[in-house]
Design an enzyme around this catalytic site. Structure first.
Site, PDB file in Angstrom:
ATOM      1  N   CYS A 142       1.133  -1.000   0.260  1.00 35.49           N
ATOM      2  CA  CYS A 142       0.485   0.095   0.222  1.00 35.49           C
ATOM      3  C   CYS A 142       0.508   0.974  -0.282  1.00 35.49           C
ATOM      4  O   CYS A 142       0.492   2.264  -0.456  1.00 35.49           O
ATOM      5  CB  CYS A 142      -1.377   0.342   1.216  1.00 35.49           C
ATOM      6  SG  CYS A 142      -0.275   0.436   2.859  1.00 35.49           S
ATOM      7  N   CYS A 177      -2.262  -3.823   8.667  1.00 33.07           N
ATOM      8  CA  CYS A 177      -1.972  -2.594   9.912  1.00 33.07           C
ATOM      9  C   CYS A 177      -1.430  -2.128  10.770  1.00 33.07           C
ATOM     10  O   CYS A 177      -0.683  -1.809  11.013  1.00 33.07           O
ATOM     11  CB  CYS A 177      -3.310  -0.758   9.141  1.00 33.07           C
ATOM     12  SG  CYS A 177      -4.579  -1.636   7.783  1.00 33.07           S
TER      13      CYS A 177
END
Ligand code: FES
Length: 145
Positions: free
Chosen positions: A38, A107
């Site tokens: 990402c 995350c």
């Protein structure tokens, strides 16, 4: 922040009001990690005195969950010993936030990695061996939304 995902109130709180954002000019442990998929990047600064994390700050360029997990991890380790900090896992961070949607769990891995990377830097600066497995996660094959 992706509003379609079921974020907990705690995640929304840390996303909207992140704690300990910034830099520490005289930090003695600094770590930067990124997720190649990402492109999110997290940088963590530690000020360690007498084996205690007396101050911690972070800068995160990334998704809302990355911001919330970095904020939470700083709260979990501030004022704690290095040993306590090393016991903080990405799972514990996600739990402290009231959970994360499965697609956002990675995350929290970034938050754990940033902390460990800064601790690794602290040991290296002191010329000491790193007393934990500093192998980093690869994120290979992980989908980053
Ligand atoms: Fe990349 Fe959250 S860390 S989407």
């Amino acid at each position: 922040m992706d509003k379609q995902l079921p974020y907990s109130e705690k995640v929304m709180d840390h996303f909207s009001h992140p704690r300990n954002v910034g830099e520490i000019s005289d930090a003695n442990g600094v770590g930067t990690v990124g997720n190649a998929i990402c492109g999110d990047v997290m940088k963590m600064y530690l000020k360690i005195e007498n084996n205690t994390i007396v101050d911690v700050k972070f800068k995160t360029f990334g998704c809302g969950a990355a911001l919330a997990t970095s904020s939470m991890v700083t709260e979990m380790v501030k004022g704690r010993s290095i040993e306590d900090a090393l016991r903080v896992t990405n799972k514990a961070v996600a739990e402290a936030l009231g959970g994360l949607p499965p697609v956002k769990l990675h995350c929290s891995v970034l938050a754990e990695e940033a902390l460990r990377s800064a601790l690794k830097d602290y040991y290296k600066r002191k010329g000491l061996p790193v007393p934990f497995d500093d192998k980093e996660h690869t994120h290979e094959g992980e989908k980053c939304l």
